[in-house]
Design a protein around this motif. Structure first.
Motif, PDB file in Angstrom:
ATOM      1  N   GLN A 212       0.852  -1.190   0.000  1.00 56.49           N
ATOM      2  CA  GLN A 212       0.000   0.000   0.000  1.00 56.49           C
ATOM      3  C   GLN A 212       0.888   1.241   0.000  1.00 56.49           C
ATOM      4  OE1 GLN A 212      -2.680  -0.301   3.331  1.00 56.49           O
ATOM      5  NE2 GLN A 212      -4.158  -1.526   2.178  1.00 56.49           N
ATOM      6  N   SER A 214       0.867   5.382   0.245  1.00 51.53           N
ATOM      7  CA  SER A 214       0.077   6.547   0.656  1.00 51.53           C
ATOM      8  C   SER A 214       0.918   7.802   0.507  1.00 51.53           C
ATOM      9  CB  SER A 214      -0.390   6.397   2.110  1.00 51.53           C
ATOM     10  OG  SER A 214       0.720   6.275   2.982  1.00 51.53           O
ATOM     11  N   THR A 215       0.295   8.824  -0.031  1.00 54.54           N
ATOM     12  CA  THR A 215       0.930  10.130  -0.187  1.00 54.54           C
ATOM     13  C   THR A 215      -0.167  11.138  -0.480  1.00 54.54           C
ATOM     14  OG1 THR A 215       2.665  11.358  -1.352  1.00 54.54           O
ATOM     15  CG2 THR A 215       1.311   9.893  -2.671  1.00 54.54           C
ATOM     16  N   SER A 217      -2.609  13.475  -2.632  1.00 54.93           N
ATOM     17  CA  SER A 217      -3.220  13.349  -3.951  1.00 54.93           C
ATOM     18  C   SER A 217      -2.902  14.547  -4.825  1.00 54.93           C
ATOM     19  CB  SER A 217      -4.741  13.196  -3.828  1.00 54.93           C
ATOM     20  OG  SER A 217      -5.308  14.348  -3.203  1.00 54.93           O
ATOM     21  N   LEU A 227       6.386   9.834   0.465  1.00 54.21           N
ATOM     22  CA  LEU A 227       5.591   8.638   0.190  1.00 54.21           C
ATOM     23  C   LEU A 227       5.861   7.603   1.268  1.00 54.21           C
ATOM     24  CD1 LEU A 227       6.959   9.545  -2.901  1.00 54.21           C
ATOM     25  CD2 LEU A 227       4.969   8.169  -3.508  1.00 54.21           C
ATOM     26  N   SER A 319       0.638   1.286  -6.131  1.00 56.44           N
ATOM     27  CA  SER A 319       0.905   2.528  -6.862  1.00 56.44           C
ATOM     28  C   SER A 319       0.121   3.669  -6.227  1.00 56.44           C
ATOM     29  CB  SER A 319       0.541   2.390  -8.342  1.00 56.44           C
ATOM     30  OG  SER A 319      -0.841   2.107  -8.489  1.00 56.44           O
ATOM     31  N   ALA A 320       0.552   4.865  -6.551  1.00 55.94           N
ATOM     32  CA  ALA A 320      -0.136   6.078  -6.098  1.00 55.94           C
ATOM     33  C   ALA A 320       0.085   7.154  -7.153  1.00 55.94           C
ATOM     34  CB  ALA A 320       0.393   6.538  -4.742  1.00 55.94           C
TER      35      ALA A 320
END
Length: 614
Positions: A212, A214-215, A217, A227, A319-320
């Motif tokens: 997972q 996370s960062t 948007s 990140l 991915s993000a």
């Protein structure tokens, strides 16, 4: 009509002509066939038979259809009764017990059954199965297991043989694989190898790792971005040699990462127990144009045993995406009225900076502050002036805040402001021995706004400007007598030698050259230094191809010219060579380096009146 007896002869004749009469039947004597035959000796032909009636086309169609079905039934009966007696690879059936879900990394038994449907035995049968790349043996050894083979011996007609393959399949969730299976065998009385084939399709339902990312948007171009990559084991057994490979989008520059990557973007996490989680932190700056969508990919797996920074097996991906927006507090910085990212100045030049800012949001920003960090080997500390800001010498920065500008305490949507300051580049003497002299200005803006989803509440944005100090070249020229009268005499040539010297100061210079145009009354005689000095008769230009000049280096050259003064020039010191021009490319700044030397007259250095024409 008048009675017959009253008709005239003409009327009777007309009646006979125009009225039809009954056909008279010729009277043929009756003769019997025998009498005719006896009389003439001739037998008449028999009368033709009556025509046969035609068969309707529908009847023909029905008859043909019936014949076709009779033949088809015969063929089908033959195949049913005798076809099963043929030997064919089509009668060797390969079936695999279906698995509704295959977890990546778990041991999976593949139960393969081979059925011989031939009327005779198949001999020397061997089964082969090609397993997906990265498959490991399920016997506890975890050895690479990408091909399976086993002898099946003789399989009697109508019987089955079963083999079980214990294997660990690896892949990402939803990844599909194909396992080709083939059986090679011989039949009685034949040395030919027959082959039966089948493909078993399997799909990875779950991965042993969950990734997972996370960062934020949204992020402004140039703003620091962090990140967080969480890697959790969902396997039932420990996983060894876990690694993560990062794929950063263009425009992302890593400033720090924890743990330290083995190489750029390759993190080794080691062993993970069931349910254990490890976190990777990556911080950097992301640059690009407004509304660009930047995607970060992180792939987990096991480290390649060959020692390279690659994955041997792939388990899962995460991915993000980050959308670049306008900086919340848009800043611009112009240097000497230039807004380019890189500005070129000369040694000792003053640099006038103008800073502007604007709230790009529709909501207020409170407690805004802008800091300009000054760094580089070419900045003169004594030449820094804070202007409308505050110069903090402890960390060499200039601060604009509510203390210097009250408007920064509360910036409504669209509000703007401006400030200025000054600094100086070091002089040539101060930069002696300094390689690639430069000054860097880093603008950082901070502020606060109400939180809106996955966007930062305390905002920062950055802007960087670079000042490069160009090199300087000193060009000098001297005149010396070679032959002829001094002072010059009208109508008589005097030959002079011209000595050129070019001295470089700071940065390497490439493609350097010096040129000068000769007056009409001056003739080019010769040059020195091989082909470095050339003369173009059409343009009457003398050119010295200097080439490269290293920092602090000097180069010299010489050529000769002949002065033929005219009587009209009596009492004057005519120009022998005009203004000379130097040009080259500063290899550090990539800018043009230029210099000039003044024109030289016939007056010789240190000899008064030596140039006046008599």
């Amino acid at each position: 009509m008048p009675p017959e007896d009253e008709k005239t002869p003409l009327e009777r004749l007309e009646e006979r002509i125009y009225q039809p009469k009954e056909t008279e039947t010729a009277q043929v004597p009756a003769y019997s066939d025998r009498a005719v035959q006896q009389a003439y000796g001739w037998t008449p032909p028999p009368p033709p038979p009556p025509p046969k009636p035609r068969m309707p086309w529908t009847t023909k169609f029905l008859i043909g259809t019936g014949i076709f079905f009779v033949l088809a039934g015969g063929v089908a009966a033959f195949l049913v009764l005798y076809g099963a007696r043929t030997v064919s690879a089509d009668h060797v059936q390969i079936t695999v017990l279906e698995h509704p879900a295959i977890a990546s990394g778990d041991t999976v038994p593949l139960v393969i059954t081979i059925h011989n449907g031939n009327p005779t035995s198949i001999n020397d049968a061997i089964i082969y199965a090609m397993l997906p790349s990265g498959t490991r043996a399920g016997d506890g050894s975890d050895a690479p297991f990408e091909q399976y083979s086993d002898s099946l011996g003789t399989i009697a007609p109508g019987t089955d043989v079963t083999r079980t393959i214990q294997a660990k399949f690896f892949g990402t969730e939803g990844q599909a694989f194909s396992v080709p299976i083939r059986v090679e065998y011989h039949t009685n009385g034949s040395n030919a190898v027959s082959v039966a084939r089948d493909d078993y399709e399997l799909t990875i339902s779950t991965s042993p790792l969950q990734v997972q990312v996370s960062t934020l948007s949204q992020s402004a171009s140039g703003q620091p971005l962090t990140l967080s990559v969480s890697v959790r084991s969902s396997a039932s057994a420990p996983l060894s040699g876990v690694a993560v490979l990062a794929d950063y989008p263009p425009g992302f520059l890593v400033t720090s990462a924890t743990p330290t990557p083995l190489s750029n973007g390759f993190f080794v996490l080691g062993d993970l127990a069931p349910g254990e989680e490890k976190v990777i932190k990556v911080t950097g700056t992301l640059t690009g144009t407004q509304n660009d969508e930047k995607v970060f990919h992180f792939t987990s797996g096991s480290k390649n045993p060959d020692g390279t920074s690659t994955l041997g097996l792939t388990y899962a991906q995460g991915s993000a995406s980050v959308t670049l927006t306008r900086p919340f507090l848009a800043t611009s910085l112009s240097l000497n009225r230039e807004a380019a990212d890189t500005v070129i100045v000369s040694p000792g030049d003053p640099i006038n900076a103008m800073l502007t800012w604007q709230n790009s949001l529709t909501v207020p920003i409170t407690n805004a502050a802008i800091q300009i960090g000054l760094s580089g080997n070419a900045i003169d500390p004594s030449g820094i002036s804070g202007g409308t800001g505050f110069y903090r010498s402890s960390d060499s920065s200039i601060i604009f805040s509510k203390d210097t500008n009250s408007g920064l305490a509360m910036l409504q949507g669209g509000d703007t402001g401006a400030g200025s300051f000054t600094l100086h580049a070091k002089s040539v003497s101060q930069l002696a021995g300094v390689k690639n002299p430069n000054i860097t200005l880093t603008v950082s803006a901070t502020g606060a706004r109400a939180q809106e989803g996955n966007v930062p509440q305390t905002l920062t944005s950055t802007l960087t400007r670079t000042i490069k100090v160009s090199t300087t070249v000193d060009l000098a020229a001297k005149l010396a007598k070679v032959s002829g009268p001094v002072p010059p005499t009208a109508g008589t040539e005097t030959i002079y030698g011209v000595n050129w010297t070019a001295h470089n100061t700071l940065n390497s210079v490439g493609g350097a050259r010096v040129s000068v145009a000769l007056p009409a009354y001056v003739r080019f005689v010769t040059g020195s230094g091989g082909s470095s000095v050339t003369y173009d008769e059409t343009s009457r230009t003398v050119t010295w191809n200097v080439g490269d000049l290293a920092p602090g280096a000097a180069s010299a050259s010489m050529f000769q010219v002949a002065l033929l003064p005219s009587a009209s020039q009596s009492g004057t010191s005519p120009i022998v060579i005009g203004i000379q021009s130097f040009s080259g490319v500063d290899r550090f700044t990539q800018g043009t380096v230029s210099a000039t030397a003044p024109a030289l007259t016939s007056e010789l250095p240190g000899i008064s009146g030596s140039g006046v024409v008599h």
